[in-house]
Design a protein around this motif. Structure first.
Motif, PDB file in Angstrom:
ATOM      1  N   TYR A 245      26.678  46.204  31.749  1.00 23.91           N
ATOM      2  CA  TYR A 245      26.785  44.845  32.240  1.00 23.91           C
ATOM      3  C   TYR A 245      27.014  44.811  33.747  1.00 23.91           C
ATOM      4  N   MET A 246      26.711  43.674  34.330  1.00 29.15           N
ATOM      5  CA  MET A 246      26.996  43.426  35.744  1.00 29.15           C
ATOM      6  C   MET A 246      28.259  42.579  35.843  1.00 29.15           C
ATOM      7  N   LEU A 247      29.091  42.908  36.843  1.00 31.72           N
ATOM      8  CA  LEU A 247      30.258  42.078  37.108  1.00 31.72           C
ATOM      9  C   LEU A 247      30.496  42.016  38.613  1.00 31.72           C
ATOM     10  N   GLY A 248      30.847  40.841  39.087  1.00 39.38           N
ATOM     11  CA  GLY A 248      31.279  40.672  40.466  1.00 39.38           C
ATOM     12  C   GLY A 248      32.744  40.307  40.452  1.00 39.38           C
ATOM     13  N   TRP A 249      33.517  40.843  41.372  1.00 44.35           N
ATOM     14  CA  TRP A 249      34.956  40.568  41.380  1.00 44.35           C
ATOM     15  C   TRP A 249      35.388  40.271  42.795  1.00 44.35           C
ATOM     16  N   GLY A 250      36.104  39.159  42.976  1.00 45.77           N
ATOM     17  CA  GLY A 250      36.507  38.818  44.325  1.00 45.77           C
ATOM     18  C   GLY A 250      37.507  37.689  44.362  1.00 45.77           C
ATOM     19  N   GLY A 251      37.702  37.164  45.548  1.00 40.60           N
ATOM     20  CA  GLY A 251      38.652  36.085  45.752  1.00 40.60           C
ATOM     21  C   GLY A 251      39.333  36.202  47.093  1.00 40.60           C
ATOM     22  N   ALA A 252      40.437  35.483  47.231  1.00 41.32           N
ATOM     23  CA  ALA A 252      41.122  35.423  48.512  1.00 41.32           C
ATOM     24  C   ALA A 252      42.006  36.630  48.778  1.00 41.32           C
ATOM     25  N   VAL A 253      42.476  37.292  47.730  1.00 40.65           N
ATOM     26  CA  VAL A 253      43.428  38.387  47.901  1.00 40.65           C
ATOM     27  C   VAL A 253      42.693  39.657  48.337  1.00 40.65           C
ATOM     28  N   THR A 254      43.156  40.285  49.391  1.00 39.22           N
ATOM     29  CA  THR A 254      42.535  41.532  49.851  1.00 39.22           C
ATOM     30  C   THR A 254      43.256  42.770  49.332  1.00 39.22           C
ATOM     31  N   ASP A 255      44.444  42.610  48.779  1.00 39.72           N
ATOM     32  CA  ASP A 255      45.180  43.749  48.223  1.00 39.72           C
ATOM     33  C   ASP A 255      44.452  44.285  46.986  1.00 39.72           C
ATOM     34  N   ALA A 256      44.693  45.559  46.672  1.00 41.08           N
ATOM     35  CA  ALA A 256      44.024  46.207  45.542  1.00 41.08           C
ATOM     36  C   ALA A 256      44.552  45.757  44.182  1.00 41.08           C
ATOM     37  N   GLU A 257      45.788  45.267  44.137  1.00 41.26           N
ATOM     38  CA  GLU A 257      46.438  44.975  42.858  1.00 41.26           C
ATOM     39  C   GLU A 257      45.630  44.049  41.942  1.00 41.26           C
ATOM     40  N   PRO A 258      45.080  42.925  42.431  1.00 37.33           N
ATOM     41  CA  PRO A 258      44.336  42.043  41.527  1.00 37.33           C
ATOM     42  C   PRO A 258      43.012  42.631  41.024  1.00 37.33           C
ATOM     43  N   THR A 259      42.662  43.814  41.508  1.00 44.33           N
ATOM     44  CA  THR A 259      41.522  44.539  40.937  1.00 44.33           C
ATOM     45  C   THR A 259      42.011  45.655  40.024  1.00 44.33           C
TER      46      THR A 259
END
Length: 527
Positions: free
Chosen positions: A418-432
Protein backbone atom coordinates in the motif's frame (compact mmCIF):
# COMPACT_ATOMS: atom_id res chain seq x y z
CA UNK A 1 -35.38 66.53 4.67
CA UNK A 2 -32.30 67.11 2.52
CA UNK A 3 -30.00 66.18 5.42
CA UNK A 4 -31.99 63.00 6.05
CA UNK A 5 -31.66 61.97 2.40
CA UNK A 6 -27.90 62.49 2.44
CA UNK A 7 -27.62 60.53 5.64
CA UNK A 8 -29.65 57.72 4.12
CA UNK A 9 -27.49 57.66 1.00
CA UNK A 10 -24.35 57.60 3.13
CA UNK A 11 -25.66 54.67 5.17
CA UNK A 12 -26.62 52.85 1.98
CA UNK A 13 -23.16 53.44 0.51
CA UNK A 14 -21.44 52.18 3.64
CA UNK A 15 -23.69 49.15 3.71
CA UNK A 16 -22.91 48.40 0.07
CA UNK A 17 -19.18 48.77 0.74
CA UNK A 18 -19.50 46.34 3.62
CA UNK A 19 -21.32 43.86 1.42
CA UNK A 20 -18.62 44.17 -1.24
CA UNK A 21 -15.97 43.34 1.34
CA UNK A 22 -17.91 40.32 2.64
CA UNK A 23 -16.68 37.62 0.29
CA UNK A 24 -17.45 34.03 -0.61
CA UNK A 25 -14.51 31.68 -1.01
CA UNK A 26 -15.20 29.01 -3.61
CA UNK A 27 -12.48 26.41 -3.56
CA UNK A 28 -11.74 22.85 -4.63
CA UNK A 29 -9.47 19.89 -4.15
CA UNK A 30 -9.40 16.38 -5.57
CA UNK A 31 -10.87 14.73 -2.47
CA UNK A 32 -13.50 15.31 0.15
CA UNK A 33 -13.45 15.33 3.96
CA UNK A 34 -14.37 11.90 5.25
CA UNK A 35 -16.60 12.93 8.15
CA UNK A 36 -17.61 15.93 10.22
CA UNK A 37 -16.93 13.96 13.41
CA UNK A 38 -13.74 15.71 14.58
CA UNK A 39 -12.27 12.74 16.46
CA UNK A 40 -13.07 9.88 14.10
CA UNK A 41 -10.53 10.27 11.29
CA UNK A 42 -6.97 11.61 11.41
CA UNK A 43 -6.67 12.62 7.76
CA UNK A 44 -5.34 15.99 6.68
CA UNK A 45 -8.23 17.19 4.51
CA UNK A 46 -10.74 16.07 7.14
CA UNK A 47 -8.78 17.77 9.93
CA UNK A 48 -8.41 20.96 7.93
CA UNK A 49 -12.11 21.23 7.12
CA UNK A 50 -13.15 20.41 10.68
CA UNK A 51 -10.52 22.86 11.90
CA UNK A 52 -12.52 25.78 10.48
CA UNK A 53 -15.33 24.84 12.90
CA UNK A 54 -13.59 23.24 15.88
CA UNK A 55 -10.65 24.50 17.93
CA UNK A 56 -8.17 23.12 20.43
CA UNK A 57 -6.68 24.60 23.55
CA UNK A 58 -3.68 25.66 21.48
CA UNK A 59 -3.24 26.24 17.77
CA UNK A 60 -0.58 26.84 15.10
CA UNK A 61 0.42 30.26 13.86
CA UNK A 62 1.47 31.09 10.31
CA UNK A 63 4.98 29.73 10.92
CA UNK A 64 3.66 26.56 12.65
CA UNK A 65 4.56 27.87 16.09
CA UNK A 66 2.29 26.98 19.01
CA UNK A 67 -0.10 29.78 19.96
CA UNK A 68 -3.02 30.25 22.39
CA UNK A 69 -6.50 29.28 21.25
CA UNK A 70 -9.17 28.15 23.70
CA UNK A 71 -6.54 28.33 26.43
CA UNK A 72 -4.94 31.68 27.21
CA UNK A 73 -1.99 30.32 29.15
CA UNK A 74 -0.44 27.08 30.37
CA UNK A 75 2.23 25.96 32.76
CA UNK A 76 4.06 22.74 33.57
CA UNK A 77 3.60 22.70 37.34
CA UNK A 78 5.58 19.47 37.80
CA UNK A 79 7.23 16.90 35.51
CA UNK A 80 3.90 15.05 35.23
CA UNK A 81 1.31 17.83 35.51
CA UNK A 82 0.32 20.63 33.10
CA UNK A 83 -2.24 23.31 33.99
CA UNK A 84 -4.26 25.27 31.39
CA UNK A 85 -6.31 28.42 31.91
CA UNK A 86 -9.31 28.53 29.57
CA UNK A 87 -10.44 31.57 27.63
CA UNK A 88 -13.46 33.15 29.34
CA UNK A 89 -16.65 34.06 27.48
CA UNK A 90 -16.25 31.56 24.63
CA UNK A 91 -19.47 30.05 23.29
CA UNK A 92 -20.17 27.12 21.02
CA UNK A 93 -22.11 27.76 17.82
CA UNK A 94 -25.33 26.71 19.56
CA UNK A 95 -24.79 29.42 22.18
CA UNK A 96 -23.75 27.17 25.07
CA UNK A 97 -20.68 28.23 27.10
CA UNK A 98 -17.30 26.53 26.73
CA UNK A 99 -16.04 25.24 30.10
CA UNK A 100 -13.62 22.78 31.68
CA UNK A 101 -16.31 20.07 31.50
CA UNK A 102 -16.14 20.26 27.70
CA UNK A 103 -12.35 19.91 27.77
CA UNK A 104 -12.45 16.80 29.96
CA UNK A 105 -15.21 15.32 27.81
CA UNK A 106 -13.44 16.07 24.51
CA UNK A 107 -10.08 14.62 25.54
CA UNK A 108 -11.74 11.48 26.90
CA UNK A 109 -13.77 11.19 23.68
CA UNK A 110 -10.56 11.53 21.67
CA UNK A 111 -9.04 8.69 23.69
CA UNK A 112 -11.79 6.24 22.67
CA UNK A 113 -10.94 3.14 20.65
CA UNK A 114 -12.96 4.40 17.66
CA UNK A 115 -10.90 7.60 17.54
CA UNK A 116 -7.98 7.91 15.14
CA UNK A 117 -6.49 10.69 17.26
CA UNK A 118 -6.37 8.54 20.39
CA UNK A 119 -2.59 8.29 20.22
CA UNK A 120 -2.34 12.07 20.64
CA UNK A 121 -5.20 12.31 23.13
CA UNK A 122 -3.67 9.64 25.34
CA UNK A 123 -0.26 11.29 25.11
CA UNK A 124 -1.55 14.37 26.98
CA UNK A 125 -2.65 12.25 29.95
CA UNK A 126 -5.73 12.34 32.13
CA UNK A 127 -7.69 15.62 32.08
CA UNK A 128 -9.01 16.89 35.43
CA UNK A 129 -11.28 19.85 36.05
CA UNK A 130 -9.90 22.27 38.64
CA UNK A 131 -12.63 24.89 38.20
CA UNK A 132 -14.86 26.13 35.37
CA UNK A 133 -11.93 27.71 33.53
CA UNK A 134 -8.97 25.60 34.69
CA UNK A 135 -7.95 22.11 33.59
CA UNK A 136 -4.97 19.99 34.56
CA UNK A 137 -3.43 17.14 32.61
CA UNK A 138 -1.88 14.39 34.70
CA UNK A 139 0.69 12.21 32.94
CA UNK A 140 1.74 8.71 33.91
CA UNK A 141 5.18 9.25 32.39
CA UNK A 142 7.16 12.20 30.99
CA UNK A 143 6.18 13.50 27.56
CA UNK A 144 8.99 15.54 25.98
CA UNK A 145 6.68 16.94 23.28
CA UNK A 146 3.52 17.48 25.33
CA UNK A 147 2.60 20.80 23.68
CA UNK A 148 3.13 19.33 20.21
CA UNK A 149 0.61 16.62 21.06
CA UNK A 150 -1.76 19.24 22.44
CA UNK A 151 -1.48 21.13 19.15
CA UNK A 152 -2.58 18.03 17.24
CA UNK A 153 -6.26 17.96 16.21
CA UNK A 154 -7.55 17.62 19.78
CA UNK A 155 -10.73 19.49 18.95
CA UNK A 156 -13.05 20.67 21.71
CA UNK A 157 -16.67 19.53 21.48
CA UNK A 158 -19.69 20.52 23.54
CA UNK A 159 -20.45 17.85 26.11
CA UNK A 160 -24.13 18.80 26.29
CA UNK A 161 -24.55 18.86 22.49
CA UNK A 162 -22.81 15.49 22.14
CA UNK A 163 -25.00 13.95 24.83
CA UNK A 164 -28.19 15.41 23.34
CA UNK A 165 -27.37 13.97 19.90
CA UNK A 166 -26.00 10.65 21.18
CA UNK A 167 -22.49 11.19 19.83
CA UNK A 168 -20.48 10.83 23.02
CA UNK A 169 -17.99 8.53 21.27
CA UNK A 170 -16.38 8.95 17.82
CA UNK A 171 -18.13 7.12 15.03
CA UNK A 172 -16.59 3.87 13.75
CA UNK A 173 -15.68 5.03 10.26
CA UNK A 174 -14.08 1.83 8.99
CA UNK A 175 -17.31 -0.07 9.63
CA UNK A 176 -19.35 2.64 7.88
CA UNK A 177 -21.11 3.86 11.03
CA UNK A 178 -23.01 7.11 10.62
CA UNK A 179 -24.17 9.34 13.46
CA UNK A 180 -25.49 12.87 13.90
CA UNK A 181 -21.86 14.03 13.99
CA UNK A 182 -21.28 12.61 10.49
CA UNK A 183 -23.11 15.54 8.91
CA UNK A 184 -23.44 18.13 11.68
CA UNK A 185 -21.00 20.16 13.77
CA UNK A 186 -20.99 22.49 16.76
CA UNK A 187 -17.64 24.07 17.52
CA UNK A 188 -16.27 27.37 18.79
CA UNK A 189 -14.35 28.28 15.63
CA UNK A 190 -14.59 31.17 13.16
CA UNK A 191 -16.88 29.29 10.77
CA UNK A 192 -20.11 27.36 11.22
CA UNK A 193 -21.12 24.32 9.15
CA UNK A 194 -24.21 25.14 7.09
CA UNK A 195 -24.67 22.12 4.83
CA UNK A 196 -22.90 18.90 3.98
CA UNK A 197 -23.44 16.86 0.81
CA UNK A 198 -20.61 14.27 0.71
CA UNK A 199 -18.80 14.22 -2.62
CA UNK A 200 -20.81 17.20 -3.86
CA UNK A 201 -20.55 20.35 -1.76
CA UNK A 202 -19.89 21.52 1.80
CA UNK A 203 -20.72 25.07 2.90
CA UNK A 204 -19.88 27.23 5.91
CA UNK A 205 -20.71 30.73 7.13
CA UNK A 206 -18.80 33.12 9.40
CA UNK A 207 -19.51 32.72 13.09
CA UNK A 208 -20.90 36.17 14.09
CA UNK A 209 -20.06 35.54 17.75
CA UNK A 210 -16.49 34.35 17.30
CA UNK A 211 -14.26 35.19 20.26
CA UNK A 212 -11.19 35.96 18.15
CA UNK A 213 -10.21 38.50 15.53
CA UNK A 214 -10.59 37.29 11.93
CA UNK A 215 -7.95 38.81 9.66
CA UNK A 216 -9.60 38.02 6.35
CA UNK A 217 -12.94 38.96 4.81
CA UNK A 218 -14.42 35.58 3.89
CA UNK A 219 -18.01 35.34 5.12
CA UNK A 220 -19.00 32.16 3.31
CA UNK A 221 -17.08 29.05 2.24
CA UNK A 222 -18.24 26.80 -0.58
CA UNK A 223 -16.10 23.70 -1.00
CA UNK A 224 -16.55 21.45 -4.05
CA UNK A 225 -14.51 18.27 -4.55
CA UNK A 226 -13.38 17.98 -8.18
CA UNK A 227 -11.56 14.71 -8.78
CA UNK A 228 -10.43 15.32 -12.36
CA UNK A 229 -7.26 17.44 -12.63
CA UNK A 230 -8.23 19.05 -15.93
CA UNK A 231 -11.73 19.92 -14.74
CA UNK A 232 -10.34 21.43 -11.53
CA UNK A 233 -7.86 23.50 -13.54
CA UNK A 234 -10.52 24.70 -15.98
CA UNK A 235 -12.79 25.76 -13.11
CA UNK A 236 -10.01 27.90 -11.66
CA UNK A 237 -9.02 29.53 -14.95
CA UNK A 238 -12.64 30.29 -15.84
CA UNK A 239 -13.26 31.90 -12.46
CA UNK A 240 -15.81 29.32 -11.38
CA UNK A 241 -13.68 28.72 -8.29
CA UNK A 242 -11.16 30.95 -6.50
CA UNK A 243 -8.61 28.51 -5.14
CA UNK A 244 -7.23 24.99 -5.76
CA UNK A 245 -5.34 23.21 -3.01
CA UNK A 246 -3.74 20.59 -5.24
CA UNK A 247 -3.10 21.48 -8.89
CA UNK A 248 -1.44 18.63 -10.77
CA UNK A 249 2.36 19.14 -11.00
CA UNK A 250 2.22 18.94 -14.79
CA UNK A 251 -0.16 21.92 -14.84
CA UNK A 252 1.89 24.20 -12.60
CA UNK A 253 4.13 25.66 -15.39
CA UNK A 254 1.01 26.57 -17.37
CA UNK A 255 -0.64 28.14 -14.32
CA UNK A 256 2.44 30.29 -13.65
CA UNK A 257 1.95 31.81 -17.11
CA UNK A 258 -1.83 32.20 -16.99
CA UNK A 259 -3.22 35.71 -16.62
CA UNK A 260 -5.32 36.18 -13.52
CA UNK A 261 -3.79 33.16 -11.74
CA UNK A 262 -0.98 32.91 -9.21
CA UNK A 263 0.88 29.91 -7.80
CA UNK A 264 1.93 29.83 -4.16
CA UNK A 265 4.28 26.97 -3.40
CA UNK A 266 6.62 25.51 -0.83
CA UNK A 267 7.69 22.21 0.74
CA UNK A 268 5.24 20.16 2.72
CA UNK A 269 5.97 18.23 5.89
CA UNK A 270 4.83 14.96 4.34
CA UNK A 271 6.66 11.81 3.36
CA UNK A 272 5.17 9.35 0.89
CA UNK A 273 6.17 5.70 1.16
CA UNK A 274 5.16 2.15 0.29
CA UNK A 275 4.28 -0.29 3.03
CA UNK A 276 4.22 -4.09 2.80
CA UNK A 277 2.42 -6.81 4.74
CA UNK A 278 5.14 -8.36 6.92
CA UNK A 279 2.69 -10.07 9.27
CA UNK A 280 0.84 -12.79 7.41
CA UNK A 281 2.60 -16.04 6.53
CA UNK A 282 0.92 -15.84 3.10
CA UNK A 283 -0.03 -12.64 1.32
CA UNK A 284 -3.74 -11.96 1.11
CA UNK A 285 -3.42 -10.52 -2.40
CA UNK A 286 -0.40 -12.30 -3.89
CA UNK A 287 0.50 -15.31 -6.01
CA UNK A 288 3.04 -16.98 -3.68
CA UNK A 289 1.51 -19.79 -1.65
CA UNK A 290 2.70 -20.93 1.74
CA UNK A 291 5.05 -18.02 2.39
CA UNK A 292 5.27 -14.25 2.36
CA UNK A 293 8.04 -12.77 0.17
CA UNK A 294 7.88 -9.45 2.07
CA UNK A 295 9.14 -11.15 5.22
CA UNK A 296 12.48 -11.55 3.41
CA UNK A 297 14.62 -8.42 3.74
CA UNK A 298 16.33 -9.28 0.44
CA UNK A 299 13.01 -8.86 -1.38
CA UNK A 300 12.31 -5.57 0.35
CA UNK A 301 15.79 -4.31 -0.51
CA UNK A 302 15.40 -5.47 -4.11
CA UNK A 303 12.19 -3.49 -4.54
CA UNK A 304 13.92 -0.44 -3.04
CA UNK A 305 16.94 -0.72 -5.36
CA UNK A 306 14.61 -0.96 -8.36
CA UNK A 307 12.95 2.43 -7.72
CA UNK A 308 14.24 5.06 -10.15
CA UNK A 309 13.39 7.96 -7.87
CA UNK A 310 15.11 10.66 -9.94
CA UNK A 311 13.11 9.81 -13.06
CA UNK A 312 9.97 9.85 -10.92
CA UNK A 313 10.91 13.31 -9.67
CA UNK A 314 11.67 14.84 -13.06
CA UNK A 315 9.19 13.07 -15.36
CA UNK A 316 6.21 12.40 -13.10
CA UNK A 317 6.42 15.01 -10.34
CA UNK A 318 7.73 17.82 -12.57
CA UNK A 319 10.41 18.52 -9.98
CA UNK A 320 7.83 19.01 -7.21
CA UNK A 321 9.20 16.34 -4.89
CA UNK A 322 12.25 15.86 -2.68
CA UNK A 323 13.50 12.24 -2.84
CA UNK A 324 14.59 10.86 0.51
CA UNK A 325 15.46 7.69 2.33
CA UNK A 326 14.23 9.27 5.55
CA UNK A 327 11.23 8.13 7.53
CA UNK A 328 9.88 11.36 9.00
CA UNK A 329 7.70 14.02 7.32
CA UNK A 330 10.37 16.68 7.86
CA UNK A 331 14.15 16.14 7.78
CA UNK A 332 14.13 17.88 11.17
CA UNK A 333 12.49 14.73 12.57
CA UNK A 334 15.74 12.88 11.93
CA UNK A 335 17.83 15.91 12.90
CA UNK A 336 18.93 16.25 9.25
CA UNK A 337 21.19 13.23 9.68
CA UNK A 338 22.66 12.29 6.24
CA UNK A 339 22.82 8.62 7.28
CA UNK A 340 19.06 8.64 7.77
CA UNK A 341 18.19 10.83 4.80
CA UNK A 342 20.27 8.92 2.23
CA UNK A 343 18.58 6.44 -0.10
CA UNK A 344 19.65 3.01 -1.23
CA UNK A 345 21.03 3.47 -4.75
CA UNK A 346 19.02 2.74 -7.88
CA UNK A 347 20.61 -0.53 -9.04
CA UNK A 348 18.49 -2.96 -11.04
CA UNK A 349 21.31 -5.50 -11.39
CA UNK A 350 21.74 -5.67 -7.63
CA UNK A 351 17.96 -5.88 -7.21
CA UNK A 352 17.78 -8.90 -9.53
CA UNK A 353 20.63 -10.54 -7.66
CA UNK A 354 18.82 -10.08 -4.34
CA UNK A 355 15.60 -11.49 -5.79
CA UNK A 356 17.45 -14.58 -7.03
CA UNK A 357 19.14 -15.07 -3.66
CA UNK A 358 15.75 -14.91 -1.98
CA UNK A 359 14.37 -17.55 -4.35
CA UNK A 360 12.26 -15.21 -6.47
CA UNK A 361 14.28 -14.98 -9.68
CA UNK A 362 11.02 -15.42 -11.60
CA UNK A 363 9.24 -12.83 -9.49
CA UNK A 364 5.70 -13.07 -8.16
CA UNK A 365 2.37 -11.28 -8.38
CA UNK A 366 0.99 -8.85 -5.82
CA UNK A 367 -1.67 -6.14 -5.55
CA UNK A 368 -0.60 -2.61 -4.67
CA UNK A 369 -3.44 -0.66 -3.05
CA UNK A 370 -3.32 3.03 -3.79
CA UNK A 371 -5.53 6.11 -3.32
CA UNK A 372 -6.41 8.12 -6.39
CA UNK A 373 -7.42 11.40 -4.74
CA UNK A 374 -5.25 11.84 -1.67
CA UNK A 375 -1.59 12.57 -2.53
CA UNK A 376 0.00 14.34 -5.48
CA UNK A 377 -0.02 11.92 -8.44
CA UNK A 378 -0.79 9.04 -6.09
CA UNK A 379 -2.23 6.62 -8.65
CA UNK A 380 0.37 7.66 -11.24
CA UNK A 381 3.18 6.94 -8.77
CA UNK A 382 1.82 3.46 -8.14
CA UNK A 383 1.60 2.78 -11.86
CA UNK A 384 5.19 3.98 -12.31
CA UNK A 385 6.38 1.69 -9.50
CA UNK A 386 4.60 -1.25 -11.10
CA UNK A 387 6.53 -0.59 -14.31
CA UNK A 388 9.85 -0.37 -12.43
CA UNK A 389 9.23 -3.57 -10.50
CA UNK A 390 8.31 -5.38 -13.69
CA UNK A 391 12.08 -5.36 -14.38
CA UNK A 392 12.32 -7.82 -11.47
CA UNK A 393 9.48 -9.91 -12.93
CA UNK A 394 7.27 -8.75 -10.10
CA UNK A 395 3.83 -8.33 -11.60
CA UNK A 396 2.02 -5.57 -9.70
CA UNK A 397 -1.71 -5.00 -10.02
CA UNK A 398 -2.46 -1.39 -9.07
CA UNK A 399 -5.74 -1.22 -7.18
CA UNK A 400 -6.58 2.50 -7.01
CA UNK A 401 -9.63 3.93 -5.26
CA UNK A 402 -10.98 7.10 -3.61
CA UNK A 403 -9.74 7.90 -0.10
CA UNK A 404 -13.19 7.31 1.39
CA UNK A 405 -12.83 3.62 0.47
CA UNK A 406 -9.06 3.39 0.74
CA UNK A 407 -8.41 4.14 4.39
CA UNK A 408 -11.14 1.88 5.82
CA UNK A 409 -9.63 -0.93 3.70
CA UNK A 410 -6.21 -0.37 5.26
CA UNK A 411 -7.66 -0.13 8.74
CA UNK A 412 -9.02 -3.65 8.30
CA UNK A 413 -5.53 -4.79 7.19
CA UNK A 414 -7.08 -5.83 3.90
CA UNK A 415 -3.88 -5.15 1.98
CA UNK A 416 -0.62 -6.75 0.89
CA UNK A 417 1.12 -3.61 -0.33
CA UNK A 418 0.00 0.00 0.00
CA UNK A 419 0.88 3.67 -0.35
CA UNK A 420 0.79 5.98 2.64
CA UNK A 421 1.65 9.64 3.11
CA UNK A 422 2.34 10.93 6.61
CA UNK A 423 2.73 14.52 7.66
CA UNK A 424 1.47 17.54 9.50
CA UNK A 425 2.69 20.48 11.51
CA UNK A 426 4.90 18.58 13.95
CA UNK A 427 8.53 18.20 12.86
CA UNK A 428 9.57 15.96 15.77
CA UNK A 429 9.95 12.23 15.08
CA UNK A 430 7.56 11.11 17.84
CA UNK A 431 4.26 11.46 15.89
CA UNK A 432 5.76 9.16 13.26
CA UNK A 433 7.60 6.70 15.49
CA UNK A 434 4.68 5.79 17.76
CA UNK A 435 1.58 5.65 15.52
CA UNK A 436 3.18 4.74 12.18
CA UNK A 437 6.38 2.71 12.68
CA UNK A 438 6.08 0.91 15.99
CA UNK A 439 4.67 -2.62 16.37
CA UNK A 440 0.92 -2.63 15.83
CA UNK A 441 -0.60 -3.52 19.20
CA UNK A 442 -4.26 -3.40 18.06
CA UNK A 443 -5.24 -2.74 21.66
CA UNK A 444 -6.74 0.72 21.36
CA UNK A 445 -3.56 2.41 22.57
CA UNK A 446 -2.87 3.98 19.17
CA UNK A 447 0.64 2.48 19.14
CA UNK A 448 1.36 1.27 15.62
CA UNK A 449 -2.18 2.11 14.52
CA UNK A 450 -1.02 3.23 11.06
CA UNK A 451 1.49 0.39 10.70
CA UNK A 452 -0.85 -1.25 8.23
CA UNK A 453 1.86 -3.69 7.11
CA UNK A 454 2.21 -4.79 10.74
CA UNK A 455 5.98 -5.04 10.52
CA UNK A 456 7.36 -6.31 13.84
CA UNK A 457 10.76 -5.29 15.10
CA UNK A 458 11.01 -5.65 18.87
CA UNK A 459 14.44 -4.02 19.05
CA UNK A 460 13.23 -0.95 17.20
CA UNK A 461 9.98 -0.88 19.18
CA UNK A 462 11.83 -0.73 22.50
CA UNK A 463 14.18 1.96 21.18
CA UNK A 464 11.27 4.06 19.89
CA UNK A 465 9.32 3.64 23.12
CA UNK A 466 12.30 4.91 25.11
CA UNK A 467 12.50 8.11 23.02
CA UNK A 468 8.88 8.90 23.89
CA UNK A 469 9.64 9.46 27.57
CA UNK A 470 13.23 10.78 27.55
CA UNK A 471 13.20 14.37 28.87
CA UNK A 472 16.88 15.15 28.17
CA UNK A 473 16.93 16.72 24.69
CA UNK A 474 20.56 15.93 23.85
CA UNK A 475 20.28 12.32 24.97
CA UNK A 476 16.96 11.92 23.19
CA UNK A 477 18.44 13.11 19.87
CA UNK A 478 20.89 10.21 19.83
CA UNK A 479 18.16 7.77 20.79
CA UNK A 480 15.84 8.97 18.01
CA UNK A 481 18.60 8.67 15.41
CA UNK A 482 19.46 5.15 16.55
CA UNK A 483 15.81 4.06 16.43
CA UNK A 484 15.29 5.47 12.94
CA UNK A 485 18.49 3.79 11.73
CA UNK A 486 17.33 0.41 13.08
CA UNK A 487 14.01 0.72 11.23
CA UNK A 488 15.67 1.96 8.05
CA UNK A 489 18.33 -0.77 8.02
CA UNK A 490 15.59 -3.40 8.07
CA UNK A 491 13.73 -1.76 5.15
CA UNK A 492 10.31 -2.15 6.76
CA UNK A 493 8.98 0.51 4.35
CA UNK A 494 10.07 1.85 0.97
CA UNK A 495 10.45 5.65 1.28
CA UNK A 496 9.87 7.70 -1.86
CA UNK A 497 9.84 11.46 -1.39
CA UNK A 498 8.54 14.47 0.45
CA UNK A 499 5.93 16.39 -1.47
CA UNK A 500 6.30 19.94 -2.69
CA UNK A 501 2.94 21.63 -2.43
CA UNK A 502 1.87 24.19 -5.01
CA UNK A 503 -1.40 26.02 -4.41
CA UNK A 504 -3.15 27.93 -7.18
CA UNK A 505 -5.47 30.90 -6.74
CA UNK A 506 -7.12 33.71 -8.61
CA UNK A 507 -4.88 36.78 -8.48
CA UNK A 508 -7.33 38.64 -6.20
CA UNK A 509 -7.09 35.98 -3.48
CA UNK A 510 -4.50 36.32 -0.70
CA UNK A 511 -3.69 33.13 1.24
CA UNK A 512 -1.07 32.00 3.76
CA UNK A 513 0.86 28.89 2.67
CA UNK A 514 1.88 26.60 5.53
CA UNK A 515 4.21 23.61 5.43
CA UNK A 516 1.48 21.34 6.79
CA UNK A 517 -0.64 22.08 3.67
CA UNK A 518 -3.28 23.68 5.87
CA UNK A 519 -5.61 26.29 4.39
CA UNK A 520 -6.72 28.61 7.20
CA UNK A 521 -9.72 30.47 5.82
CA UNK A 522 -9.79 33.17 8.51
CA UNK A 523 -6.47 34.46 7.07
CA UNK A 524 -7.81 34.73 3.50
CA UNK A 525 -8.73 38.04 1.87
CA UNK A 526 -10.50 38.41 -1.46
CA UNK A 527 -10.33 41.76 -3.26
Amino acid sequence: MKRTLKTGLLIAALTLAGLCQAQTLRWASQGDPQTMDPHSQNESMTNMMNGQVYEGLVTRDKKLGIAPALATEWKQVSPLVWRFKLRPGVKFHDGSPFTADDVVFSIERGQAITSQINNYAKAVGTPKKVDELTVEFHLSKPNPIFLEHMAAPLWMMSKSWSEAHKVTRPLDFKNKEETFASMNANGTGPYMLVSRAPGIKTTYKRNPNYWGKVEGNVQEIVYTPIANDATRLAALISGEIDFVLDPAPRDVPRLRNTAGIKVIDGPENRIVFIGMDQHRDELLHGSVKGKNPFKDIRVRKALYHAIDIETMKTKLMNGLSVPTGGLTPSPLGGYNDPAIESRLPYDVALARKLMAEAGYADGFEVTLDCPNNRYINDEEICIALASMWAQLKVKVRVNAMPRVNYFPKLEKWDTSMYMLGWGGAVTDAEPTLTPVLRNNLADGSGIGFYNYGRSKNDKFDAMAAATSVEPDAAKREGMVKAALKEFKDNVHTLPLHRQMIPWAARSNVSVVHRADNWLEVQWISIK
